[in-house]
Design a protein around this motif. Structure first.
Motif, PDB file in Angstrom:
ATOM      1  N   CYS A  49     -49.754 117.169  -7.995  1.00 28.98           N
ATOM      2  CA  CYS A  49     -49.073 116.123  -7.231  1.00 28.98           C
ATOM      3  C   CYS A  49     -50.019 114.961  -6.934  1.00 28.98           C
ATOM      4  O   CYS A  49     -49.612 113.802  -6.932  1.00 28.98           O
ATOM      5  CB  CYS A  49     -48.490 116.695  -5.947  1.00 28.98           C
ATOM      6  SG  CYS A  49     -47.222 117.953  -6.296  1.00 28.98           S
ATOM      7  N   TYR A  95     -41.805 115.454  -6.172  1.00 28.24           N
ATOM      8  CA  TYR A  95     -42.966 116.300  -6.450  1.00 28.24           C
ATOM      9  C   TYR A  95     -42.986 117.451  -5.438  1.00 28.24           C
ATOM     10  O   TYR A  95     -42.508 117.308  -4.313  1.00 28.24           O
ATOM     11  CB  TYR A  95     -44.259 115.482  -6.405  1.00 28.24           C
ATOM     12  CG  TYR A  95     -44.532 114.830  -5.069  1.00 28.24           C
ATOM     13  CD1 TYR A  95     -45.377 115.427  -4.139  1.00 28.24           C
ATOM     14  CD2 TYR A  95     -43.925 113.623  -4.720  1.00 28.24           C
ATOM     15  CE1 TYR A  95     -45.617 114.828  -2.908  1.00 28.24           C
ATOM     16  CE2 TYR A  95     -44.158 113.032  -3.502  1.00 28.24           C
ATOM     17  CZ  TYR A  95     -45.011 113.637  -2.597  1.00 28.24           C
ATOM     18  OH  TYR A  95     -45.243 113.053  -1.376  1.00 28.24           O
ATOM     19  N   ARG A 120     -40.448 119.212 -10.472  1.00 29.71           N
ATOM     20  CA  ARG A 120     -41.029 117.879 -10.642  1.00 29.71           C
ATOM     21  C   ARG A 120     -40.131 117.057 -11.584  1.00 29.71           C
ATOM     22  O   ARG A 120     -39.994 117.362 -12.757  1.00 29.71           O
ATOM     23  CB  ARG A 120     -42.439 118.011 -11.217  1.00 29.71           C
ATOM     24  CG  ARG A 120     -43.244 116.733 -11.187  1.00 29.71           C
ATOM     25  CD  ARG A 120     -44.613 116.924 -11.810  1.00 29.71           C
ATOM     26  NE  ARG A 120     -45.382 118.017 -11.233  1.00 29.71           N
ATOM     27  CZ  ARG A 120     -46.156 117.932 -10.152  1.00 29.71           C
ATOM     28  NH1 ARG A 120     -46.262 116.775  -9.521  1.00 29.71           N
ATOM     29  NH2 ARG A 120     -46.817 118.984  -9.712  1.00 29.71           N
ATOM     30  N   GLU A 137     -50.387 112.950 -10.159  1.00 32.74           N
ATOM     31  CA  GLU A 137     -49.186 112.153 -10.395  1.00 32.74           C
ATOM     32  C   GLU A 137     -49.147 110.948  -9.459  1.00 32.74           C
ATOM     33  O   GLU A 137     -48.907 109.816  -9.899  1.00 32.74           O
ATOM     34  CB  GLU A 137     -47.935 113.018 -10.211  1.00 32.74           C
ATOM     35  CG  GLU A 137     -46.650 112.311 -10.578  1.00 32.74           C
ATOM     36  CD  GLU A 137     -45.432 113.211 -10.471  1.00 32.74           C
ATOM     37  OE1 GLU A 137     -44.439 112.906 -11.158  1.00 32.74           O
ATOM     38  OE2 GLU A 137     -45.455 114.203  -9.710  1.00 32.74           O
ATOM     39  N   SER A 174     -41.015 114.292  -1.353  1.00 32.12           N
ATOM     40  CA  SER A 174     -41.263 115.729  -1.238  1.00 32.12           C
ATOM     41  C   SER A 174     -40.613 116.206   0.056  1.00 32.12           C
ATOM     42  O   SER A 174     -40.072 115.410   0.813  1.00 32.12           O
ATOM     43  CB  SER A 174     -42.764 116.032  -1.224  1.00 32.12           C
ATOM     44  OG  SER A 174     -43.332 115.660   0.013  1.00 32.12           O
TER      45      SER A 174
END
Length: 165
Positions: free
Chosen positions: A54, A46, A129, A57, A79
């Motif tokens: 984010c 992400y 993503r 998610e 990330s």
């Protein structure tokens, strides 16, 4: 309008071996491919912790975590944020699964998710993503690219259940 283009590595394909990784993660943990040997897992990438998409998610994966664990899968978010930021993000939203930090970008590049993006005519590099479902054999079972958050966790869970049957 956001367009993306992978400029770093050849695209990974389903059936290929998952690239190796070893990263620091939230909660003073580390995650690695070797540590997950013979275990299926979800590796989702992400763009940035504590941003709206984010967060949705991550909270979606968190809400479904028991179901993922019920079919024997570990969930790991990745990330390029520093661990300190990931710890704050995890604490703020009570995220108990590991959020891994790839500050150096080695893993995001190996998985082909560090891409050139164009947003309203401006070019920059960022994470596309993307979610990978990795089987117990260490091979990529499924890839979701350019993920749209609504319905995504459910799709991954359905594929994870199918992987286990």
């Amino acid at each position: 309008m956001t367009d993306t283009k992978n400029t770093t590595h050849p695209e990974l394909k389903e059936g290929e071996s998952a690239p190796d990784f070893h990263m620091e993660a939230s909660g003073a943990r580390t995650v690695s491919l070797a540590g997950l040997k013979s275990k299926p897992f979800v590796l989702y990438f992400y763009p940035k912790a504590d941003t709206p998409g984010c967060t949705k998610e991550a909270c979606g994966f968190s809400e479904a975590l028991e179901q993922f664990e019920g079919v024997g899968l570990t969930v790991i978010g990745v990330s390029r944020d520093p661990v300190k930021k990931l710890d704050k993000f995890a604490e703020k939203y009570d995220l108990t699964f590991p959020l891994a930090s790839d500050e150096a970008g080695v893993v995001t590049e190996a998985y082909g998710v560090w891409v050139e993006k164009s947003l309203y005519g401006k070019i920059h590099m960022g994470i596309d993503r993307t979610t990978f479902l990795i089987g117990a054999d260490g091979k990529i079972a499924h890839i979701w690219k350019k993920v749209k958050v609504p319905g995504h966790v459910e799709a991954v869970l359905d594929a994870a259940k199918a992987l286990r049957t």
